[in-house]
Structure formats: C-alpha cells, structure tokens
Design an enzyme around this catalytic site. Structure first.
Site, short mmCIF file in Angstrom:
data_model
loop_
_atom_site.label_atom_id
_atom_site.label_comp_id
_atom_site.label_asym_id
_atom_site.label_seq_id
_atom_site.Cartn_x
_atom_site.Cartn_y
_atom_site.Cartn_z
N HIS A 208 0.98 -1.10 0.18
CA HIS A 208 0.05 0.19 0.31
C HIS A 208 1.02 0.88 0.20
CE1 HIS A 208 -4.48 1.69 1.10
NE2 HIS A 208 -3.14 2.96 0.89
N HIS B 235 -10.65 -0.31 0.31
CA HIS B 235 -10.31 0.95 1.25
C HIS B 235 -12.37 1.13 1.86
CE1 HIS B 235 -9.44 5.15 2.48
NE2 HIS B 235 -11.49 5.39 1.94
N ASP C 115 1.14 2.59 3.76
CA ASP C 115 -0.08 3.65 3.30
C ASP C 115 1.12 5.11 2.95
OD1 ASP C 115 -2.28 4.30 2.27
OD2 ASP C 115 -3.17 5.04 3.72
#
Length: 421
Positions: free
Chosen positions: A58, A176, A301
């Site tokens: 990610h 998501h 992320d």
C-alpha cells in the site's frame, strides 16, 4: 558478478544467525559460516542484521499525475532506504489505471525509473467513481489486485459485480472501506481530541460498516478479498470472525495505528491521515489482531504531499502521511524491543506475508532465492528527521521520535540500490 556479505547476523529460519552470503547473478548462491571467493566483491556487514527485503502492498508513488508530491524514482528510493524491495502502487493517479492504455503510462515509468520491484493496482471502477467497472480483464495480467483506494465503493451491486469479475480473473479485491453517508464532514477520529478541540470527527462505523457489507458479499461471491489500512476494534472483530468462517480474507494495518492514538494528535497536518488515528482501545485491538493472526501484514500507506499542502493544519491539510523510511525502526522500537511481539513475527508481517498474498516473491534468505535483502544496525539509535528523507513527502507523525534500528543498505536482485553514506 559475485558479491559476499561478510559476517552479518542473517535472518533465516526465524532467527538471526552468523552467516556469510554469496550472491551471484542476482541470486543467493550459498550461505555458510565462512565463504571465501577471490573473484567476489566483499561487503563487511559485521554486527549488522540482514533481513529478506520487505514488501509494502500500500504505497502512493503519485506518478503519473502528481509529480510535485512524489515520483516513482523518489518513492522507490525512499522504499529502498526503508528496507523494501517490493511495493504495490495505489491507483489514485492521473490518468488512473482504469484501462490498459492508462495503466501503460505507469508501467512505462516504472520500467524507466524504479530501483525496486513495483507492481501497480488497477482500479475497480472507471475513474474510481463507483459507477462502471474498469477494464479489469485487460489489466489483470499486469496488476497486483484491484482497488479504488481513497474511496469506498458505495453501491452494493457494483461491488458485487466487481467481486465476481475479480473472482473469474483470479485476482484480489483490495478495499478502501468507507461509507460516505457516515462521514459527515469529519477529518480526525470522533473521539476525545475532536471534542476537546472543536474538530469534526470521523466515526468508527464509517469503516467497519462497509467492511461488514463487503464480507457478506465475499461470502456470496467467493472472491479473494483484502481490507486496506484497518483502524477500528470492530473491524478486527469482523475479520477475525470471517477467517473463522473460512472466507478468503486478509487485511493490513499501518505502523501509526499500532503505535499511536488520537491522544497523540497535534494541530498539524502531519497527524492527518485516512483512516484517522483512533482511540487506545482500537490500538490495543489492532495489536491483539496482529498477534493472533487476524491482521496478516503491515503496510505503510505511504502518501506524500507537498510541504505547503501539509502546512494547513488538521482541518485543511489533505489526508496522508509518509512511512516507508520509518516503518521498521518504529515497529522494532515500539513492539519488538518492548516485548509486544517477536522479531520473527515482525519480519513475517513486513516481508513474507505480504509477498505471498500478493505474489511479489523474494521473501526469504535461502539458496536459489533472489538476492533481495536489507541490512540494519539494530543497536543504532537515532532521531527521526524528515529532512533526511529521500521521499519528496516530509509529513510524518513520528518526527523527532527516538528509535532503534538504522537502515544501512538494501540489495535488489543482487544489486545495491541504496546504501547509507
């Protein structure tokens, strides 16, 4: 070309052992207590730990479309500095990879500029708008999975259709999970800090309610399903039960969710990400989920923005913080050194587990494997200083934090792609 890593503490069979590593033609040729080869270059790694390269499923590399935030070149260099030899690049780009033609723009840039392995995502829907499926079949051979990262797919029928298509292609849906109807203009966790400082909060239900919906669709379709960046105790419980029920479900969480809460917030954009930092009870549930196997992997992320964008405070800064260059050190310091989890488990969550689930390869140090390695000084303490980052993004919630475990070198395919000066 031959290379010997000499005298390191090498991570094999779940533990560190004193070994030399001979690398030839990009692969591990031999591991032994002592290796001598007059034709090989020698790198002295005495006193250092040698791990299989990490994989992050990610990562936002921002290219094409947002080159003021990050590029494939700077993002992969930052990843290499953090010990990563493989990343999956998220699809919220311009053009976003919703057709093979659009995907090719990114693939060409990866081929040209990436210093490690990069496998992109394709979008689930056109322009990530949730209204029509992307060209999933055409993109399938070239992508790690399909995701509308940054946006939850709001329509149930659309998500079911996407799951059926991904199932037929043998691909993962990486979701998501965010129910837009529950956001109500929030931008940090709907907790004590938000109440005390007059901020609009994001409720936990906005995450777990869509996870709950998706799991019912997984039960119906049989798709391989992955939940991105989970942050709530309810999500952990839902995924734990789904696994007990035999569903093909995995998930990830990030270093900041495992080590910080909304009590750590400050009035600065470097603390703003989506999902937000939650309450202590959520953090504890995430750690418990990591330890019992509910949470399969750790992903950063990594989401860089410009300094100007992140200077606008909690309310007006864009969502996203960087994490590639700090992940291992933060987790090693806060979880391993404090006895919360073993080093073996941390390496599993950062290397083998994500590599296996997303088919990234190169996740162990063994003869015949690709020489994808990272080298750390586990005893080295340092202060996280974003001015040192190779990433163009500097917004980290760990700014100024004292950590242990300094990255020294990363090798990808037998080639040194990053080394500390």
């Amino acid at each position: 070309m031959k290379l010997i890593l000499k005298g390191g503490n090498v991570f094999t069979n779940g533990a560190l052992s004193p070994l030399d590593i001979l690398i030839e033609n990009g692969c591990i040729k031999e591991t032994a207590c002592k290796i001598d080869d007059k034709n090989a270059d020698i790198i002295d790694v005495r006193g250092l730990a040698v791990f299989p390269g990490f994989s992050d499923v990610h990562v936002h590399l921002r290219e094409p479309g947002f080159l003021s935030k990050e590029t494939i070149k700077t993002g992969t260099l930052a990843a290499a500095r953090g010990g990563y030899t493989a990343v999956c690049s998220m699809p919220n780009l311009s053009p976003c990879p919703d057709t093979l033609e659009h995907l090719k723009v990114q693939l060409d840039a990866i081929e040209r500029d990436a210093c490690i392995k990069v496998v992109p995502y394709g979008t689930i829907t056109e322009r990530e708008c949730g209204e029509k499926l992307s060209e999933m079949e055409a993109m399938a051979p070239y992508v790690a999975a399909f995701s509308d990262d940054g946006r939850g797919v709001q329509n149930d029928e659309m998500m079911e259709a996407a799951m059926l298509k991904a199932k037929s292609l043998g691909k993962i849906i990486a979701a998501h999970c965010e129910d837009n109807s529950l956001l109500r203009g929030g931008y940090i966790h709907d907790g004590e800090y938000a109440k005390a400082h007059g901020h609009r909060g994001i409720c936990s239900e906005s995450e777990w309610k869509q996870v709950e919906r998706d799991l019912e669709l997984v039960r119906k379709t049989g798709v391989s399903y992955h939940v991105c960046h989970i942050s709530t105790k309810e999500t952990v419980a839902l995924i734990r039960q789904a696994k007990k029920d035999g569903l093909d479900v995995t998930c990830e969480t990030g270093p900041h969710y495992l080590t910080m809460t909304d009590a750590d917030l400050m009035e600065h954009g470097r603390f703003k990400m989506n999902p937000p930092l939650r309450a202590e009870e959520d953090r504890r549930a995430l750690v418990e989920g990591l330890l019992d196997g509910t949470i399969d992997m750790i992903a950063t992320d990594h989401a860089p923005h410009t300094a100007e964008e992140k200077s606008r405070g909690l309310e007006k800064s864009p969502m996203g913080v960087v994490g590639l260059e700090t992940a291992f050190s933060v987790l090693y310091t806060e979880l391993v050194k404090k006895g919360v989890m073993t080093l073996d488990m941390l390496i599993e969550k950062m290397s083998a587990a994500p590599a296996k689930r997303f088919g990234l390869g190169g996740s162990k140090i063994a003869v015949g494997e690709k020489a994808n390695l990272c080298v750390f000084d586990l005893d080295k303490e340092y202060i996280i200083d974003s001015s040192e980052f190779l990433s163009m993004g500097k917004a980290t919630p760990f700014e100024g934090k004292k950590v242990s475990g300094r990255s020294k070198m990363t090798i990808f395919g037998g080639k040194t792609v990053w080394q500390e000066k």
